[in-house]
Design an enzyme around this catalytic site. Sequence first.
Site, mmCIF file in Angstrom:
data_model
loop_
_atom_site.group_PDB
_atom_site.id
_atom_site.type_symbol
_atom_site.label_atom_id
_atom_site.label_comp_id
_atom_site.label_asym_id
_atom_site.label_seq_id
_atom_site.Cartn_x
_atom_site.Cartn_y
_atom_site.Cartn_z
ATOM 1 C CB CYS A 20 13.002 6.588 -72.708
ATOM 2 S SG CYS A 20 14.723 6.428 -73.111
ATOM 3 C CG ASN A 50 16.869 7.361 -79.806
ATOM 4 O OD1 ASN A 50 16.818 8.451 -80.364
ATOM 5 N ND2 ASN A 50 15.984 6.975 -78.901
ATOM 6 C CG HIS A 78 24.753 3.199 -71.267
ATOM 7 N ND1 HIS A 78 23.625 2.534 -71.666
ATOM 8 C CD2 HIS A 78 24.410 4.500 -71.195
ATOM 9 C CE1 HIS A 78 22.628 3.407 -71.812
ATOM 10 N NE2 HIS A 78 23.090 4.600 -71.528
ATOM 11 N N GLY A 96 25.056 10.583 -71.326
ATOM 12 C CA GLY A 96 24.682 11.310 -72.539
ATOM 13 C C GLY A 96 23.645 12.378 -72.240
HETATM 14 C C1 LIG Z 1 20.924 6.641 -74.923
HETATM 15 C C2 LIG Z 1 20.783 7.974 -75.535
HETATM 16 C C3 LIG Z 1 20.897 9.143 -74.775
HETATM 17 C C4 LIG Z 1 21.060 9.134 -73.292
HETATM 18 O O1 LIG Z 1 22.301 8.648 -72.878
HETATM 19 P P1 LIG Z 1 22.457 8.217 -71.339
HETATM 20 O O2 LIG Z 1 23.909 7.983 -71.170
HETATM 21 O O3 LIG Z 1 21.641 6.982 -71.182
HETATM 22 O O4 LIG Z 1 21.947 9.352 -70.533
HETATM 23 C C5 LIG Z 1 20.806 10.356 -75.416
HETATM 24 N N1 LIG Z 1 20.615 10.430 -76.734
HETATM 25 C C6 LIG Z 1 20.498 9.337 -77.502
HETATM 26 C C7 LIG Z 1 20.322 9.489 -78.975
HETATM 27 C C8 LIG Z 1 20.572 8.072 -76.940
HETATM 28 O O5 LIG Z 1 20.442 6.994 -77.691
#
Ligand SMILES: *Cc1c(COP(=O)(O)O)cnc(C)c1O
Length: 396
Positions: free
Chosen positions: A327, A154, A204, A73
């Site tokens: 994070c 998130n 994931h 992502g």
């Molecule tokens: C988890 C997340 C990401 C990052 O995704 P990854 O695949 O872990 O790099 C980006 N934006 C939001 C809103 C997320 O929850």
Amino acid sequence: MEKRFIYADNAATTAVSEEVLNAMLPHFRTSYGNASSIYELGRNAQRDVENARAKVAAAIGAEPNEIFFTSCGSESDNWAIKGTAERLGKKGKKHIITSVFEHHAVLHTTEYLEKQGFEVTYVPVDEKGLINPEDVRNVIREDTALVTIMYANNEIGTIQPIEEIAAICREKKVLFHTDAVQAVGHVEIDVHKQGIDMLSLSGHKIHAQKGIGALYVRKGIALPNLIHGGGQERGKRAGTENVPAIVGLGVAMESACKNIAEKAAVITPRRNRLIDGILQLPYTRLNGDRDKRLPGNLNISIEGIEGESLLLMLDMYGICASSGSACTSGSLDPSHVLLSIGLKHEIAHGSLRLSIEEDVTDEDVDYILEVIPKVVDRLRSMSPVWEKMMKGESYE
Ligand SMILES: *Cc1c(COP(=O)(O)O)cnc(C)c1O
């Protein structure tokens, strides 16, 4: 009380589902061809990659040639934002609009672009964690290259008025990208109907493996190449395809994006019972709008405790939860998301995020509601902050 294991942190990551794993397995040992090879083993891999692309596209209302596979992502967010900045910056469009409470994959990218001479406007969110589309309209300028606003947050799970924001961008002829990593599989998405130009998603968070994602780019938008090399991903993102992960993402997308309403009907009442149960404790507050939020998300601030201590105690009871986002924990800065909705530092520190799916049963909910008051009482009884609060003294 018998100890249980309850995974209530699906916003951080999810387990690979059996269905996804089974679809992936042949691609490690038997169908291991390079999708660029001419013989049958390679052609099969190519076909499976294209089938997966079609599934990802169908799940969000896109065309297959609008889907690019990425490694996560974060990569999708980086590509959409930096790619657009690179292309339109050259034409004098050096202004970007985003929100104050985006994921760091967006915020750290826009901060980087600020150092490269771009100007970024951070639209505020209200105390319920919602963005007002008119606030976006009001800051669009002649030189705005891109608006990037997340679909669902998130940490506090709030779902933004994406269609309204997209309509404003279209009217003003500005590109619109959304980080939909948390929304995909939980909210119905149709990129064409909703007027979304670019959308990031990640495997994931929806039961595919870690390290696979995709970027939807509406046909007609010329995003600069991300990785130079071979002709993979129509030459835009070179590198031999991660066929097992791509196949897994296709299955995960198909599975996550069907029965969204049915899943929500199961999860939402359990989530609401958790909210109401935890809010019975004094000095607690729900963060984020009660209704415009992801079905499985709750985020509650509990005064007089530290989020980290709470998580460690819950872990002893077999409950996996989060405080702010994974994070940011590890650092002592309170979550930028909780600060953005107006929480004071000391209140933001004591926040709990649970993100549940259907596997968290009614009995699990009972168990969580039994454990949390115990743990909170215990932590508050040891907390000097709580003691001062109870005596009515200032603790700031
Ligand atoms: C988890 C997340 C990401 C990052 O995704 P990854 O695949 O872990 O790099 C980006 N934006 C939001 C809103 C997320 O929850």
